[in-house]
Design an enzyme around this catalytic site. Structure first.
Site, mmCIF file in Angstrom:
data_model
loop_
_atom_site.group_PDB
_atom_site.id
_atom_site.type_symbol
_atom_site.label_atom_id
_atom_site.label_comp_id
_atom_site.label_asym_id
_atom_site.label_seq_id
_atom_site.Cartn_x
_atom_site.Cartn_y
_atom_site.Cartn_z
ATOM 1 N N HIS A 45 -57.155 -26.699 -34.837
ATOM 2 C CA HIS A 45 -58.132 -27.539 -35.527
ATOM 3 C C HIS A 45 -58.374 -27.100 -36.960
ATOM 4 O O HIS A 45 -59.314 -27.544 -37.589
ATOM 5 C CB HIS A 45 -59.447 -27.570 -34.736
ATOM 6 C CG HIS A 45 -59.543 -28.797 -33.886
ATOM 7 N ND1 HIS A 45 -60.719 -29.323 -33.441
ATOM 8 C CD2 HIS A 45 -58.575 -29.613 -33.428
ATOM 9 C CE1 HIS A 45 -60.475 -30.406 -32.734
ATOM 10 N NE2 HIS A 45 -59.175 -30.592 -32.698
ATOM 11 N N CYS A 46 -57.529 -26.198 -37.470
ATOM 12 C CA CYS A 46 -57.768 -25.741 -38.847
ATOM 13 C C CYS A 46 -56.639 -26.129 -39.788
ATOM 14 O O CYS A 46 -56.828 -26.950 -40.673
ATOM 15 C CB CYS A 46 -57.964 -24.228 -38.862
ATOM 16 S SG CYS A 46 -59.508 -23.732 -38.104
ATOM 17 N N ILE A 47 -55.460 -25.537 -39.574
ATOM 18 C CA ILE A 47 -54.390 -25.677 -40.573
ATOM 19 C C ILE A 47 -53.972 -27.150 -40.799
ATOM 20 O O ILE A 47 -53.834 -27.574 -41.937
ATOM 21 C CB ILE A 47 -53.160 -24.811 -40.195
ATOM 22 C CG1 ILE A 47 -53.580 -23.344 -40.036
ATOM 23 C CG2 ILE A 47 -52.041 -24.925 -41.219
ATOM 24 C CD1 ILE A 47 -54.135 -22.700 -41.269
ATOM 25 N N ILE A 103 -55.757 -29.741 -40.452
ATOM 26 C CA ILE A 103 -56.886 -30.624 -40.757
ATOM 27 C C ILE A 103 -57.634 -30.218 -42.031
ATOM 28 O O ILE A 103 -57.855 -31.035 -42.916
ATOM 29 C CB ILE A 103 -57.850 -30.671 -39.551
ATOM 30 C CG1 ILE A 103 -57.146 -31.368 -38.388
ATOM 31 C CG2 ILE A 103 -59.158 -31.386 -39.906
ATOM 32 C CD1 ILE A 103 -57.904 -31.389 -37.100
ATOM 33 N N ASP A 104 -57.989 -28.937 -42.131
ATOM 34 C CA ASP A 104 -58.876 -28.514 -43.222
ATOM 35 C C ASP A 104 -58.354 -28.851 -44.623
ATOM 36 O O ASP A 104 -59.122 -29.337 -45.469
ATOM 37 C CB ASP A 104 -59.171 -27.014 -43.130
ATOM 38 C CG ASP A 104 -59.849 -26.662 -41.811
ATOM 39 O OD1 ASP A 104 -60.259 -27.594 -41.095
ATOM 40 O OD2 ASP A 104 -59.966 -25.465 -41.521
#
Ligand SMILES: NC(=O)c1ccc[n+]([C@@H]2O[C@H](COP(=O)([O-])OP(=O)(O)OC[C@H]3O[C@@H](n4cnc5c(N)ncnc54)[C@H](O)[C@@H]3O)[C@@H](O)[C@H]2O)c1
Length: 430
Positions: free
Chosen positions: A269-271, A273-274
């Site tokens: 849910h980070c790389i 999306i952010d």
């Protein structure tokens, strides 16, 4: 500046944490372990019931951790009224992308709406969810101030990005420095004092925007460097250069180089999306693209298709077609040694393989069920037997439990997207 704590209201709870997921729950454990009274607030009945019954749904916490937290008085509720009792409120809800790829702040707005409804004078409100710079000041603050209380005067407001790395056994919430940016300097002091109770090092930024941007810089840096080696993996293959050997050699330089390794794509849910939160903000506010991010996004998102093509090419060389071939995917999570398949590149890869008529199976010691577009991919239980049966085995995630060389020894064909297998005649590197 010292803020007045509100009148006769019961303020007996040190912290209410909103969102009991991968970020909120480890934070709750750390705070509870340090002796703070902690309540978890979540809208999911399964999460609330599970935690209150002592079941952990997050990789980094065992049921015994939850039992210990419950023993210390921790509980989870869906009753937002509990926010009135909190001295500090920390928001850890998801910040996903909408269908068109834009930031979706709806879960965050919903959580902040609950905080605004119950906000008491003297409360410290901290946002941890990853988001674009300006969110705390421009989105959250007006919502919280709508009831008449003023940030920096009647309540404190800060942003502190979560840096949790699920599955990391060296760095957890306590020994990972915590970045904190206050709306005012007094807000920053209050947030620093809060975290210092259970985190070793707190790092202050000038304000909330800098703290928001620091998180995005960290993840964008990873995203771009992974894209760099992913692009190199393609032409290194064509040039007959072993990129993993190259990276190992470059890594011996004691300064100025940090190793990133190629793989089948980015997940979690980070790389993936952010960085989009940042590029979307730059485009929407300033009217021009953040080219590095857009390029990295394009390269990393194309990796599952590239892996599918490499599978097809290898089968072709072996005189087989992808249609009808048995493809065994090994490790379908987005990173090793965790059970999380969110945004895993195994999902688009399996989808492409299915569309092309392959018979896809998976094995993952940590995942019981894996479905793609509503179709359950059969899980193999006897991995040794299935390795030998498959026309090609594809290592997507190198879980600690895998003995990759033993796996390649019994496989007909083995595509290693992680560069960990000993080089052998039946082994192809990404
Ligand atoms: N997972 C990670 O590794 C990681 C690391 C760093 C930062 N982050 C960021 O932290 C934030 C949270 O991520 P996560 O992985 O913990 O998400 P998650 O999906 O694991 O958990 C979020 C929880 O919030 C609950 N929730 C949603 N809306 C709510 C609301 N309005 N009120 C109360 N509860 C609500 C959900 O039911 C869920 O239990 C995101 O912004 C993410 O980008 C995640």
């Amino acid at each position: 500046m010292t803020l007045e704590v509100g009148g006769n209201v019961d303020r007996s709870v040190d912290v209410v944490i909103i969102g009991m997921g991968y970020v909120g729950l480890p934070l709750a454990r750390e705070a509870s372990g340090a002796g703070l009274s902690v309540i978890g607030l979540d809208i999911s009945p399964e999460v609330v019931d599970g935690l209150n019954q002592g079941r952990s749904h997050v990789d980094d916490l065992a049921d015994s951790d939850i039992a210990e937290m419950l023993r210390r008085g921790f509980f989870t509720t869906s009753d937002a009224g509990k926010l009135r009792r909190a001295r500090t409120i920390v928001i850890c809800v998801p910040t996903p992308l909408s269908k068109d790829g834009a930031p979706d702040l709806d879960p965050l707005r919903r959580a902040v709406g609950s905080v605004a409804e119950h906000l008491q004078p003297g409360t410290l409100v901290i946002l941890e969810s990853t988001t674009y710079p300006g969110t705390t000041d421009e989105e959250i603050r007006p919502m919280l101030e709508a009831g008449g209380l003023v940030a920096g005067r009647d309540f404190c407001l800060a942003f502190s990005p979560e840096r949790i790395d699920p599955g990391n056994q060296t760095f957890g919430p306590k020994n990972t420095p915590k970045v904190v940016g206050g709306y005012t300097s007094a807000c920053g002091d209050a947030a620093e004092a809060f975290y210092s109770q259970f985190i070793d090092v707190v790092v202050r930024t000038k304000g909330t925007r800098e703290a928001e941007m620091a998180k995005l810089l960290e993840n964008t840096y990873r995203h771009i460097n992974i894209a760099l080696v992913n692009e190199m993996a393609r032409f290194c293959h064509e040039l007959d250069v072993d990129l993993w050997d190259v990276i190992a050699a470059a890594s011996t330089k004691p300064f100025g180089f940090q190793a990133f390794r190629p793989g089948p794509g980015v997940g979690g849910h980070c790389i993936p999306i952010d960085p989009n939160y940042l590029s979307h903000r730059v485009r929407a506010r300033l009217g021009y693209p953040f080219r590095f991010v857009e390029l990295a996004e394009e390269i990393n998102a194309s990796m599952p298709r590239y892996v599918a093509r490499r599978i097809q090419d290898q089968l072709n060389l072996d005189g087989r077609s992808l249609r009808g071939s048995l493809v065994l995917l090994l490790g379908v999570t987005y990173k090793p040694d965790i059970a999380d398949t969110r945004e895993s590149p195994a999902i688009p890869l399996a989808k492409i393989l299915l569309q092309q008529g392959a018979a896809v199976r998976f094995h993952d010691p940590l995942v019981k069920q894996f479905s793609v577009s509503g179709v359950d991919i059969p899980r193999v239980d006897d991995v040794d037997l299935s390795l030998a049966e498959a026309d090609i085995c594809v290592l997507l995630q190198n879980h600690r439990q895998y003995d990759v060389d033993a796996m390649t020894a019994v496989s007909q064909r083995f595509l290693d997207t992680r560069g960990v297998a000993h080089r052998a005649a039946n082994v192809q590197l990404l």
